[in-house]
Design an enzyme around this catalytic site. Structure first.
Site, PDB file in Angstrom:
ATOM      1  N   ASN A   7       0.881  -1.173   0.000  1.00  0.00           N
ATOM      2  CA  ASN A   7       0.000   0.000   0.000  1.00  0.00           C
ATOM      3  C   ASN A   7       0.923   1.228   0.000  1.00  0.00           C
ATOM      4  OD1 ASN A   7      -1.777   2.056   0.540  1.00  0.00           O
ATOM      5  ND2 ASN A   7      -2.723   1.096   2.326  1.00  0.00           N
ATOM      6  N   ARG A  90      -2.480  -2.008  -3.533  1.00  0.00           N
ATOM      7  CA  ARG A  90      -3.686  -1.214  -3.315  1.00  0.00           C
ATOM      8  C   ARG A  90      -3.669  -0.007  -4.251  1.00  0.00           C
ATOM      9  NH1 ARG A  90      -4.975   3.416   0.941  1.00  0.00           N
ATOM     10  NH2 ARG A  90      -7.160   3.644   0.462  1.00  0.00           N
ATOM     11  N   HIS A 179     -12.852   3.104   0.070  1.00  0.00           N
ATOM     12  CA  HIS A 179     -12.823   2.139   1.189  1.00  0.00           C
ATOM     13  C   HIS A 179     -13.509   0.824   0.812  1.00  0.00           C
ATOM     14  CE1 HIS A 179     -12.851   5.802   4.133  1.00  0.00           C
ATOM     15  NE2 HIS A 179     -11.606   5.375   3.989  1.00  0.00           N
ATOM     16  N   HIS A 207     -17.614   2.720   7.881  1.00  0.00           N
ATOM     17  CA  HIS A 207     -16.161   2.763   8.033  1.00  0.00           C
ATOM     18  C   HIS A 207     -15.817   4.157   8.540  1.00  0.00           C
ATOM     19  CE1 HIS A 207     -11.907   1.853   6.683  1.00  0.00           C
ATOM     20  NE2 HIS A 207     -11.880   3.172   6.849  1.00  0.00           N
ATOM     21  N   LEU A 208     -15.594   4.269   9.855  1.00  0.00           N
ATOM     22  CA  LEU A 208     -15.393   5.580  10.461  1.00  0.00           C
ATOM     23  C   LEU A 208     -13.969   5.676  10.994  1.00  0.00           C
ATOM     24  CD1 LEU A 208     -18.772   5.748  12.467  1.00  0.00           C
ATOM     25  CD2 LEU A 208     -18.370   6.278  10.051  1.00  0.00           C
ATOM     26  N   ASN A 210     -10.163   8.274  10.109  1.00  0.00           N
ATOM     27  CA  ASN A 210      -9.738   9.623   9.750  1.00  0.00           C
ATOM     28  C   ASN A 210     -10.548  10.077   8.540  1.00  0.00           C
ATOM     29  OD1 ASN A 210      -8.179  11.756  10.256  1.00  0.00           O
ATOM     30  ND2 ASN A 210      -6.252  10.648   9.966  1.00  0.00           N
ATOM     31  N   ARG A 240     -11.573  16.721   6.262  1.00  0.00           N
ATOM     32  CA  ARG A 240     -12.360  16.939   5.035  1.00  0.00           C
ATOM     33  C   ARG A 240     -13.770  17.392   5.383  1.00  0.00           C
ATOM     34  NH1 ARG A 240     -11.160  11.060   2.605  1.00  0.00           N
ATOM     35  NH2 ARG A 240      -9.152  10.953   3.637  1.00  0.00           N
ATOM     36  N   ASP A 282      -8.288  14.491  15.369  1.00  0.00           N
ATOM     37  CA  ASP A 282      -8.292  13.191  16.040  1.00  0.00           C
ATOM     38  C   ASP A 282      -9.468  13.112  17.019  1.00  0.00           C
ATOM     39  OD1 ASP A 282      -5.892  10.912  16.819  1.00  0.00           O
ATOM     40  OD2 ASP A 282      -7.568  11.224  18.215  1.00  0.00           O
ATOM     41  N   PHE A 283     -10.247  12.040  16.883  1.00  0.00           N
ATOM     42  CA  PHE A 283     -11.474  11.932  17.682  1.00  0.00           C
ATOM     43  C   PHE A 283     -11.203  11.827  19.185  1.00  0.00           C
ATOM     44  CE2 PHE A 283     -15.291  11.562  14.966  1.00  0.00           C
ATOM     45  CZ  PHE A 283     -14.679  11.795  13.751  1.00  0.00           C
ATOM     46  N   ARG A 284     -10.046  11.281  19.549  1.00  0.00           N
ATOM     47  CA  ARG A 284      -9.730  11.199  20.987  1.00  0.00           C
ATOM     48  C   ARG A 284      -9.490  12.589  21.556  1.00  0.00           C
ATOM     49  NH1 ARG A 284      -5.539   6.520  19.654  1.00  0.00           N
ATOM     50  NH2 ARG A 284      -5.439   7.929  17.883  1.00  0.00           N
ATOM     51  N   GLU A 333     -14.398   1.243  15.488  1.00  0.00           N
ATOM     52  CA  GLU A 333     -14.029   0.103  16.318  1.00  0.00           C
ATOM     53  C   GLU A 333     -13.795   0.487  17.774  1.00  0.00           C
ATOM     54  OE1 GLU A 333     -10.669  -1.984  14.510  1.00  0.00           O
ATOM     55  OE2 GLU A 333     -11.595  -1.689  12.562  1.00  0.00           O
ATOM     56  N   GLU A 385      -8.156  -4.578   5.456  1.00  0.00           N
ATOM     57  CA  GLU A 385      -8.080  -4.298   4.020  1.00  0.00           C
ATOM     58  C   GLU A 385      -6.961  -5.089   3.348  1.00  0.00           C
ATOM     59  OE1 GLU A 385      -9.255   0.159   3.434  1.00  0.00           O
ATOM     60  OE2 GLU A 385      -8.488  -0.053   5.456  1.00  0.00           O
TER      61      GLU A 385
HETATM   62  P1  ADP Z   1      -7.329   6.213   8.630  1.00  0.00           P
HETATM   63  O1  ADP Z   1      -8.492   6.762   7.867  1.00  0.00           O
HETATM   64  O2  ADP Z   1      -6.164   7.141   8.668  1.00  0.00           O
HETATM   65  O3  ADP Z   1      -6.986   4.786   8.303  1.00  0.00           O
HETATM   66  P2  ADP Z   1      -8.123   5.127  11.206  1.00  0.00           P
HETATM   67  O4  ADP Z   1      -9.130   4.148  10.746  1.00  0.00           O
HETATM   68  O5  ADP Z   1      -6.845   4.603  11.758  1.00  0.00           O
HETATM   69  O6  ADP Z   1      -7.845   6.236  10.129  1.00  0.00           O
HETATM   70  O7  ADP Z   1      -8.821   6.045  12.332  1.00  0.00           O
HETATM   71  C1  ADP Z   1      -8.167   7.092  12.935  1.00  0.00           C
HETATM   72  C2  ADP Z   1      -9.123   7.755  13.906  1.00  0.00           C
HETATM   73  O8  ADP Z   1      -9.534   6.766  14.871  1.00  0.00           O
HETATM   74  C3  ADP Z   1      -8.528   8.897  14.698  1.00  0.00           C
HETATM   75  O9  ADP Z   1      -9.375  10.024  14.668  1.00  0.00           O
HETATM   76  C4  ADP Z   1      -8.469   8.363  16.109  1.00  0.00           C
HETATM   77  O10 ADP Z   1      -8.739   9.359  17.037  1.00  0.00           O
HETATM   78  C5  ADP Z   1      -9.573   7.349  16.134  1.00  0.00           C
HETATM   79  N1  ADP Z   1      -9.325   6.389  17.201  1.00  0.00           N
HETATM   80  C6  ADP Z   1      -8.370   5.465  17.264  1.00  0.00           C
HETATM   81  N2  ADP Z   1      -8.423   4.820  18.469  1.00  0.00           N
HETATM   82  C7  ADP Z   1      -9.435   5.381  19.160  1.00  0.00           C
HETATM   83  C8  ADP Z   1     -10.008   5.176  20.456  1.00  0.00           C
HETATM   84  N3  ADP Z   1      -9.528   4.256  21.288  1.00  0.00           N
HETATM   85  N4  ADP Z   1     -11.054   5.951  20.817  1.00  0.00           N
HETATM   86  C9  ADP Z   1     -11.542   6.875  19.982  1.00  0.00           C
HETATM   87  N5  ADP Z   1     -11.044   7.117  18.747  1.00  0.00           N
HETATM   88  C10 ADP Z   1     -10.016   6.380  18.347  1.00  0.00           C
END
Ligand code: ADP
Length: 397
Positions: A7, A90, A179, A207-208, A210, A240, A282-284, A333, A385
């Site tokens: 990839n 990919r 995706h 698929h949630l 980034n 985005r 970043d969601f965290r 997840e 993937e």
């Molecule tokens: P990409 O689209 O880059 O592949 P990912 O599927 O890895 O992205 O998702 C990244 C997002 O997942 C980030 O916003 C991150 O904050 C969030 N994330 C990862 N682990 C956790 C967690 N334990 N709790 C909440 N959000 C999380």
């Protein structure tokens, strides 16, 4: 049979070597800062992590280093490159040229190059990766596996934009979706988990991460998806904007003195969760900021959750019912709060979350989080993937 999955990004490259008999990952890793000072390879194999810091001026050097690791005495998992039966690459965008996984040949590469303008951030990087692999392993069979293929089954009324039809024909401007390998994988796994044939099921896959996309899958086939001509469309994402009135874009460009290309970069890199919150993509970080009282972080999260909820409602109508919702990728997840907010107050549609089951500890396996009396089953399924790319490559051979 052993398949190497590649990839390639513009300055990075991820890989996995997968044994197809067991579907076990023998080795995996990634190269960073290709073509930029400070190159680095992280390689995981034999229960250890190996880090090599080395300048990687181009993708050929990066792949050479990866192959050296795969056959290395200590870090390696194979004796020679002959043990790699094929390579699966990919590729993000297939346009309408390729609707399924395709063998890499000189002729197909010429066609692929013509598609770069459809995904200028992604396809040229994949081509660099493919060309580097072909230069090093000229006799190896290789396949291109597209993010868009799973969505090729969408009906025309779902993939068309209401523009002048001649322009669609001429420029191929339409919804493609992205995706696809992830939506395909988790919808397939959901059917297995539910002990049903894919043909019997209506599933919405979320698929949630980034980047985020939501798909409607009927009888194992995608019938609609939230991303569009590019991965900018759909729900708002890390950086985005997601769906936006095009006239607002023209207005913003005029006001901010941006040309269309700059406007596109703005919508891709400076908007979404980052733009709304001013805190992070970043969601965290967003949840932490909201919990400390940051109202813009709250707003960003609520906009995201509301948008996902609307897509679920729309796709229930498109599917004519619903058996299962699947959450996957980083946010899907892991983010207990986001899942709960998306599914809040959907009892009337037969969708009922069990809050206790929803707060499971992620151990990388499938978790069912629906209440016992929920008509719609709700699953959290880790995506894979790379495995889809390896399976598709093996099947093609
Ligand atoms: P990409 O689209 O880059 O592949 P990912 O599927 O890895 O992205 O998702 C990244 C997002 O997942 C980030 O916003 C991150 O904050 C969030 N994330 C990862 N682990 C956790 C967690 N334990 N709790 C909440 N959000 C999380």
């Amino acid at each position: 049979m052993k398949i190497l999955v590649i990839n390639a990004g513009s300055s990075s490259l991820k890989y996995q070597l997968i044994d197809m008999e067991t579907e076990k990952v023998l080795a995996k890793g990634g190269c960073e800062r290709i073509g930029i000072q400070g190159g680095k390879l992280t390689h995981k194999a034999n229960g250890e992590t190996f880090v090599i810091e080395k300048e990687l001026p181009n993708h050929t050097e990066a792949i050479t280093l990866v192959l050296q690791q795969l056959v290395d005495k200590k870090a390696g998992v194979i004796k020679s490159m002959d043990e790699i039966d094929a390579v699966g690459h990919r590729v993000v965008a297939s346009g309408e040229t390729f609707t399924k996984t395709t063998l890499i040949t000189d002729e197909n590469m010429k066609e692929l190059e013509k598609l770069s303008e459809l995904a200028p951030l992604h396809n040229p990087a994949a081509i660099l990766g493919i060309n580097a692999c072909r230069a090093i392993m000229p006799n190896k069979k290789m396949a291109m596996v597209f993010d868009t293929s799973f969505h090729a089954t969408m009906p025309d009324y779902a993939y068309m934009y209401a523009i002048d039809y001649d322009d669609y024909k001429k420029y191929k401007v339409r919804r493609y979706g992205f995706h696809g390998t992830s939506h395909k994988f988790v919808s397939g796994e959901a059917a297995k988990y539910l002990k049903k044939k894919p043909e019997e099921l209506k599933i919405i896959t979320c698929h949630l991460g980034n980047g985020s996309s939501i798909s409607a899958v009927k009888g194992g086939k995608c019938i609609d998806t939230s991303m569009g001509f590019t991965p900018l469309a759909g729900v708002p994402m890390g950086t985005r904007s997601g769906d936006i009135d095009c006239a607002a874009v023209e207005f913003l460009c005029r006001k901010k003195g941006m040309d269309m290309a700059e406007g596109n970069t703005y919508l891709n890199k400076k908007c979404g969760m980052l733009g709304i919150s001013g805190v992070s993509s970043d969601f965290r970080d967003l949840a932490a900021a909201r919990d400390e009282g940051n109202d813009r972080a709250r707003l960003a999260l609520e906009m995201f959750e509301y948008s996902c909820k609307k897509y679920i409602g729309a796709y229930m109508a498109a599917l004519g019912g619903l058996d299962c919702i699947v959450f996957t990728a980083g946010v899907g997840e892991n983010d207990v709060g986001v899942r709960a907010a998306i599914l809040k107050d959907l009892d009337g549609l037969g969708i009922k979350l069990d809050p206790k089951k929803n707060s499971f500890k992620n151990d990388g396996s499938i978790h069912e989080i629906s209440a016992d009396d929920s008509k719609v089953r709700i699953l959290v399924i880790p995506t894979n993937e790379e495995l889809v790319i390896a399976r598709e490559t093996a099947a093609l051979l």
